[in-house]
Design a protein around this motif. Structure first.
Motif, mmCIF file in Angstrom:
data_model
loop_
_atom_site.group_PDB
_atom_site.id
_atom_site.type_symbol
_atom_site.label_atom_id
_atom_site.label_comp_id
_atom_site.label_asym_id
_atom_site.label_seq_id
_atom_site.Cartn_x
_atom_site.Cartn_y
_atom_site.Cartn_z
ATOM 1 N N SER A 1 29.823 -44.047 72.653
ATOM 2 C CA SER A 1 29.832 -45.492 72.878
ATOM 3 C C SER A 1 28.408 -46.001 72.718
ATOM 4 C CB SER A 1 30.322 -45.821 74.290
ATOM 5 O OG SER A 1 31.619 -45.334 74.498
ATOM 6 N N SER A 2 28.250 -47.068 71.952
ATOM 7 C CA SER A 2 26.941 -47.704 71.787
ATOM 8 C C SER A 2 26.911 -48.955 72.651
ATOM 9 C CB SER A 2 26.702 -48.088 70.329
ATOM 10 O OG SER A 2 26.606 -46.957 69.530
ATOM 11 N N TYR A 3 25.978 -48.992 73.571
ATOM 12 C CA TYR A 3 25.832 -50.128 74.489
ATOM 13 C C TYR A 3 24.618 -50.963 74.101
ATOM 14 C CZ TYR A 3 29.094 -48.421 78.052
ATOM 15 O OH TYR A 3 30.211 -48.033 78.737
ATOM 16 N N ILE A 4 24.759 -52.254 74.222
ATOM 17 C CA ILE A 4 23.617 -53.160 74.199
ATOM 18 C C ILE A 4 23.637 -53.837 75.564
ATOM 19 C CG2 ILE A 4 22.546 -55.176 73.156
ATOM 20 C CD1 ILE A 4 23.797 -54.321 70.506
ATOM 21 N N VAL A 5 22.569 -53.607 76.325
ATOM 22 C CA VAL A 5 22.517 -54.012 77.727
ATOM 23 C C VAL A 5 21.284 -54.875 77.978
ATOM 24 C CG1 VAL A 5 22.414 -53.159 80.106
ATOM 25 C CG2 VAL A 5 23.637 -51.848 78.378
ATOM 26 N N ALA B 1 21.567 -48.291 74.027
ATOM 27 C CA ALA B 1 21.760 -46.945 74.584
ATOM 28 C C ALA B 1 23.081 -46.380 74.073
ATOM 29 C CB ALA B 1 21.760 -46.994 76.105
ATOM 30 N N HIS B 2 23.171 -45.057 74.033
ATOM 31 C CA HIS B 2 24.381 -44.367 73.613
ATOM 32 C C HIS B 2 24.902 -43.494 74.750
ATOM 33 C CE1 HIS B 2 23.666 -45.622 69.549
ATOM 34 N NE2 HIS B 2 22.529 -44.945 69.463
ATOM 35 N N TYR B 3 26.216 -43.425 74.840
ATOM 36 C CA TYR B 3 26.886 -42.525 75.785
ATOM 37 C C TYR B 3 27.796 -41.633 74.961
ATOM 38 C CZ TYR B 3 29.949 -40.869 79.495
ATOM 39 O OH TYR B 3 30.661 -40.070 80.361
ATOM 40 N N ASP B 4 27.654 -40.306 75.095
ATOM 41 C CA ASP B 4 28.535 -39.414 74.346
ATOM 42 C C ASP B 4 29.570 -38.779 75.262
ATOM 43 O OD1 ASP B 4 27.416 -37.144 75.573
ATOM 44 O OD2 ASP B 4 25.991 -36.832 73.944
ATOM 45 N N VAL C 1 23.590 -39.880 78.449
ATOM 46 C CA VAL C 1 23.130 -41.204 78.038
ATOM 47 C C VAL C 1 21.817 -41.016 77.297
ATOM 48 C CG1 VAL C 1 22.361 -43.478 78.820
ATOM 49 C CG2 VAL C 1 24.244 -42.333 79.994
ATOM 50 N N TYR C 2 21.714 -41.633 76.135
ATOM 51 C CA TYR C 2 20.546 -41.483 75.275
ATOM 52 C C TYR C 2 20.061 -42.865 74.855
ATOM 53 C CZ TYR C 2 18.017 -40.631 70.918
ATOM 54 O OH TYR C 2 17.088 -40.631 69.928
ATOM 55 N N ILE C 3 18.766 -43.098 74.966
ATOM 56 C CA ILE C 3 18.167 -44.353 74.512
ATOM 57 C C ILE C 3 17.419 -44.055 73.211
ATOM 58 C CG2 ILE C 3 16.542 -46.216 75.036
ATOM 59 C CD1 ILE C 3 17.044 -45.650 78.009
ATOM 60 N N PRO C 4 17.984 -44.492 72.054
ATOM 61 C CA PRO C 4 17.286 -44.252 70.794
ATOM 62 C C PRO C 4 15.979 -45.039 70.746
ATOM 63 C CG PRO C 4 19.211 -45.633 70.439
ATOM 64 C CD PRO C 4 19.222 -45.233 71.883
ATOM 65 N N ILE D 1 25.609 -46.967 83.105
ATOM 66 C CA ILE D 1 26.502 -46.674 81.978
ATOM 67 C C ILE D 1 27.519 -45.606 82.353
ATOM 68 C CG2 ILE D 1 26.596 -45.681 79.651
ATOM 69 C CD1 ILE D 1 23.979 -47.217 79.067
ATOM 70 N N ILE D 2 27.106 -44.576 83.045
ATOM 71 C CA ILE D 2 28.035 -43.522 83.457
ATOM 72 C C ILE D 2 29.127 -44.097 84.358
ATOM 73 C CG2 ILE D 2 28.233 -41.427 84.873
ATOM 74 C CD1 ILE D 2 25.458 -40.614 83.643
ATOM 75 N N LYS D 3 28.771 -44.978 85.271
ATOM 76 C CA LYS D 3 29.785 -45.615 86.129
ATOM 77 C C LYS D 3 30.758 -46.441 85.302
ATOM 78 C CE LYS D 3 26.952 -45.802 90.279
ATOM 79 N NZ LYS D 3 26.123 -46.653 91.136
ATOM 80 N N LYS D 4 30.256 -47.167 84.296
ATOM 81 C CA LYS D 4 31.131 -47.954 83.415
ATOM 82 C C LYS D 4 32.101 -47.042 82.665
ATOM 83 C CE LYS D 4 29.661 -52.273 83.555
ATOM 84 N NZ LYS D 4 30.518 -53.317 84.087
ATOM 85 N N GLU D 5 31.610 -45.932 82.167
ATOM 86 C CA GLU D 5 32.446 -45.003 81.409
ATOM 87 C C GLU D 5 33.477 -44.335 82.305
ATOM 88 O OE1 GLU D 5 32.648 -44.211 78.071
ATOM 89 O OE2 GLU D 5 31.289 -45.913 77.738
ATOM 90 N N LYS D 6 33.141 -44.015 83.522
ATOM 91 C CA LYS D 6 34.070 -43.373 84.469
ATOM 92 C C LYS D 6 35.241 -44.308 84.780
ATOM 93 C CE LYS D 6 31.622 -39.638 85.469
ATOM 94 N NZ LYS D 6 31.932 -38.376 84.921
ATOM 95 N N ARG D 7 34.985 -45.620 84.779
ATOM 96 C CA ARG D 7 36.054 -46.588 85.063
ATOM 97 C C ARG D 7 37.068 -46.639 83.923
ATOM 98 N NH1 ARG D 7 31.995 -51.207 86.937
ATOM 99 N NH2 ARG D 7 31.315 -50.206 88.835
ATOM 100 N N LYS D 8 36.649 -46.284 82.710
ATOM 101 C CA LYS D 8 37.550 -46.315 81.563
ATOM 102 C C LYS D 8 38.594 -45.217 81.628
ATOM 103 C CE LYS D 8 34.337 -48.006 78.054
ATOM 104 N NZ LYS D 8 33.709 -47.621 76.781
ATOM 105 N N VAL D 9 38.250 -44.099 82.278
ATOM 106 C CA VAL D 9 39.126 -42.917 82.282
ATOM 107 C C VAL D 9 40.343 -43.124 83.126
ATOM 108 C CG1 VAL D 9 39.246 -40.470 82.880
ATOM 109 C CG2 VAL D 9 37.175 -41.417 81.883
#
Length: 80
Positions: free
Chosen positions: A19-23, A36-39, A44-47, A72-80
């Motif tokens: 997931s590519s985030y713009i925050v 930032a990217h979440y794989d 979480v990786y900030i290019p 970002i990790i909390k946002k991704e956990k809510r998707k699951v």
């Protein structure tokens, strides 16, 4: 120095297993847009990390990095 950043997701795109985030990140007189990217492995990786956060002190960069990753990790956990 206890800096607390606030985050607002401006966009999220999902492709190629990440997931590519713009925050929007802000704190007191600081405001910046961060990419930032979440794989799928949970990283979480900030290019272009140094370029995106160049004007910040090392401490502020580290605090922002940790808080943004947690957000970002909390946002991704809510998707699951």
């Amino acid at each position: 120095m206890d800096r607390q950043f606030t985050f607002k997701v401006l966009s999220v795109t999902e492709e190629y297993g990440f997931s590519s985030y713009i925050v929007q990140c802000s704190a007191q007189k600081f405001k910046r847009i961060i990419k930032a990217h979440y794989d799928r492995s949970g990283s979480v990786y900030i290019p272009d990390y140094q370029q995106q956060l160049a004007a910040m002190s090392d401490l502020d960069r580290t605090v922002l990095d940790i808080q943004l990753a947690s957000f970002i990790i909390k946002k991704e956990k809510r998707k699951v």
